[in-house]
Design an enzyme around this catalytic site. Structure first.
Site, PDB file in Angstrom:
ATOM      1  N   VAL A  45      43.635  37.561  43.280  1.00 47.16           N
ATOM      2  CA  VAL A  45      45.087  37.416  43.410  1.00 47.16           C
ATOM      3  C   VAL A  45      45.554  37.866  44.785  1.00 47.16           C
ATOM      4  O   VAL A  45      46.352  37.191  45.442  1.00 47.16           O
ATOM      5  CB  VAL A  45      45.820  38.200  42.305  1.00 47.16           C
ATOM      6  CG1 VAL A  45      47.322  38.173  42.527  1.00 47.16           C
ATOM      7  CG2 VAL A  45      45.480  37.615  40.930  1.00 47.16           C
TER       8      VAL A  45
ATOM      9  N   VAL B 219      42.830  47.255  52.136  1.00 48.90           N
ATOM     10  CA  VAL B 219      41.427  46.884  51.953  1.00 48.90           C
ATOM     11  C   VAL B 219      40.584  48.154  51.890  1.00 48.90           C
ATOM     12  O   VAL B 219      41.018  49.236  52.294  1.00 48.90           O
ATOM     13  CB  VAL B 219      40.942  45.976  53.110  1.00 48.90           C
ATOM     14  CG1 VAL B 219      41.672  44.639  53.090  1.00 48.90           C
ATOM     15  CG2 VAL B 219      41.137  46.656  54.465  1.00 48.90           C
TER      16      VAL B 219
ATOM     17  N   ILE C 198      41.313  53.484  45.346  1.00 49.55           N
ATOM     18  CA  ILE C 198      42.663  53.844  44.913  1.00 49.55           C
ATOM     19  C   ILE C 198      42.537  54.722  43.677  1.00 49.55           C
ATOM     20  O   ILE C 198      42.245  54.260  42.578  1.00 49.55           O
ATOM     21  CB  ILE C 198      43.504  52.589  44.647  1.00 49.55           C
ATOM     22  CG1 ILE C 198      43.719  51.842  45.961  1.00 49.55           C
ATOM     23  CG2 ILE C 198      44.846  52.952  44.026  1.00 49.55           C
ATOM     24  CD1 ILE C 198      44.590  50.633  45.862  1.00 49.55           C
TER      25      ILE C 198
ATOM     26  N   ALA D 116      45.671  45.623  43.356  1.00 51.29           N
ATOM     27  CA  ALA D 116      44.387  46.296  43.173  1.00 51.29           C
ATOM     28  C   ALA D 116      44.324  46.924  41.785  1.00 51.29           C
ATOM     29  O   ALA D 116      45.298  47.499  41.302  1.00 51.29           O
ATOM     30  CB  ALA D 116      44.200  47.363  44.242  1.00 51.29           C
TER      31      ALA D 116
ATOM     32  N   ARG E 175      41.233  48.224  38.438  1.00 53.54           N
ATOM     33  CA  ARG E 175      39.947  48.083  37.750  1.00 53.54           C
ATOM     34  C   ARG E 175      40.188  47.069  36.650  1.00 53.54           C
ATOM     35  O   ARG E 175      40.942  47.321  35.718  1.00 53.54           O
ATOM     36  CB  ARG E 175      39.465  49.406  37.159  1.00 53.54           C
ATOM     37  CG  ARG E 175      38.053  49.307  36.557  1.00 53.54           C
ATOM     38  CD  ARG E 175      37.561  50.663  36.080  1.00 53.54           C
ATOM     39  NE  ARG E 175      36.131  50.654  35.833  1.00 53.54           N
ATOM     40  CZ  ARG E 175      35.567  50.389  34.635  1.00 53.54           C
ATOM     41  NH1 ARG E 175      36.339  50.137  33.590  1.00 53.54           N
ATOM     42  NH2 ARG E 175      34.253  50.392  34.487  1.00 53.54           N
TER      43      ARG E 175
ATOM     44  N   TYR F  29      41.578  48.642  28.826  1.00 50.08           N
ATOM     45  CA  TYR F  29      42.267  48.062  29.978  1.00 50.08           C
ATOM     46  C   TYR F  29      43.763  47.951  29.711  1.00 50.08           C
ATOM     47  O   TYR F  29      44.591  48.360  30.532  1.00 50.08           O
ATOM     48  CB  TYR F  29      41.667  46.691  30.278  1.00 50.08           C
ATOM     49  CG  TYR F  29      42.370  45.915  31.371  1.00 50.08           C
ATOM     50  CD1 TYR F  29      42.333  46.339  32.690  1.00 50.08           C
ATOM     51  CD2 TYR F  29      43.053  44.737  31.081  1.00 50.08           C
ATOM     52  CE1 TYR F  29      42.961  45.622  33.697  1.00 50.08           C
ATOM     53  CE2 TYR F  29      43.686  44.005  32.079  1.00 50.08           C
ATOM     54  CZ  TYR F  29      43.635  44.454  33.385  1.00 50.08           C
ATOM     55  OH  TYR F  29      44.266  43.733  34.371  1.00 50.08           O
TER      56      TYR F  29
ATOM     57  N   GLY G  88      27.259  19.234  31.337  1.00 50.12           N
ATOM     58  CA  GLY G  88      27.243  18.385  30.158  1.00 50.12           C
ATOM     59  C   GLY G  88      26.696  19.062  28.916  1.00 50.12           C
ATOM     60  O   GLY G  88      26.161  18.392  28.016  1.00 50.12           O
TER      61      GLY G  88
END
Length: 326
Positions: free
Chosen positions: A18, A38, A57, A77, A79, A148, A197
């Site tokens: 993203v 970054v 972070i 950013a 996890r 999460y 396929g």
């Protein structure tokens, strides 16, 4: 006067799926001074963007000097959710980055005078699935199930408390599954199967799932940078067209230029097999419904998804095919 000058934006997770697409859109827009959060200074792909090495972070990061003069942060950013987590304490690992890291960054942002903090959360804060005829809304009570989703909910709660304490504007966006050029995980696996396929037992699944194309998510993020009504709101986002797993695979096959071989196995049989194999989470994603209501996003922001599902699938398939023949 702030909106009359060139705003400085910081995008975290700038090399991610993203974050990288968001930076490209903002560079093309040309209206902003851009910083890319970054891990290392040499990992930014855009010459006009200033890289900001942020390392991990987490609760220990100190970015206060880098945040001076920043008007808005777009925090991508995280996890991310993984199917097979090898961590001995996955909830703690999610909290370390998604909660502690996010709130540490946000506190420093507020101290540095950042005006708006835009946070990419997850539809998993709402829950894992909807009943027939139902859809999640932005202001529903959260019901996360997995670690999460819990970590994203806790981050949202902390951001709202910080918003009340400091006055920094907070915008929360909860996307469902995001797909687009460069997509990984289950969506990439589906494309590989279809391209080869491989016969798949997904020809009789009549669920309804909301997805969001990367271009549509990015468009909403940029809208939230500019729009005054976005302040202190939570938004859901989707393509505005919900698909069954069967329909998604058929339309993705068309985008790939391949015939699909979808066997009409009843979903109840697939769900029973998944239970035996202890793959209930995967079964829920394939057979269960998860729909989101984006009326609040449409109404408050006058926003509609600019890219239709079939065009988004073609864009995704085109990139996939180009990578196959490199």
């Amino acid at each position: 006067m702030k909106d009359r000058v060139r705003q400085k934006l910081l995008v975290t997770g700038a090399t991610g799926f993203v974050g990288n697409a968001l930076l490209k859109r903002l560079v093309d827009d040309g209206r902003f001074t851009l910083l890319a959060g970054v891990r290392r200074s040499n990992t930014c792909n855009f010459p006009s963007v200033e890289p900001v090495p942020m390392g991990d972070i987490d609760a220990g990061g100190n970015w206060l000097s880098a945040l001076q003069g920043v008007d808005q942060i777009l925090h991508t950013a995280a996890r991310v959710h993984v199917m097979h987590d090898s961590s001995s304490d996955p909830l703690n690992e999610f909290r370390r980055v998604n909660v502690d890291g996010t709130l540490n960054l946000a506190r420093q942002a507020a101290k540095a005078g950042v005006r708006r903090f835009i946070f990419i959360s997850s539809i998993k804060v709402n829950g894992e699935g909807t009943l027939e005829g139902g859809a999640y809304c932005a202001d529903d009570n959260p019901q996360p199930v997995d670690f999460y989703g819990i970590s994203k909910m806790e981050a949202e709660q902390g951001l709202r408390a910080l918003m009340d304490e400091t006055g920094m504007e907070v915008v929360i966006i909860r996307p469902p599954m995001v797909y687009g050029p460069g997509v990984k995980a289950n969506f990439l696996t589906m494309m590989r199967w279809l391209h080869k396929g491989v016969p798949l037992p997904f020809g009789a699944i009549y669920n309804r799932r909301s997805l969001v194309a990367l271009d549509n998510l990015i468009d909403l993020l940029v809208t939230c940078v500019d729009h005054p009504a976005a302040a202190n709101q939570t938004f859901l986002v989707s393509d505005g067209e919900d698909l069954s797993t069967t329909e998604l695979l058929r339309r993705l096959s068309i985008a790939l230029g391949k015939p699909s071989y979808l066997l009409p196995i009843p979903s109840i049989i697939l769900e029973a097999g998944a239970a035996i194999l202890r793959k209930r989470a995967l079964s829920q994603r394939l057979c269960g419904s998860l729909q989101v209501d984006i009326d609040k996003t449409r109404d408050l922001l006058s926003w509609n998804p600019p890219v239709g599902v079939d065009q988004a699938l073609r864009n995704t398939a085109k990139h996939f095919l180009e990578q196959q023949f490199k």
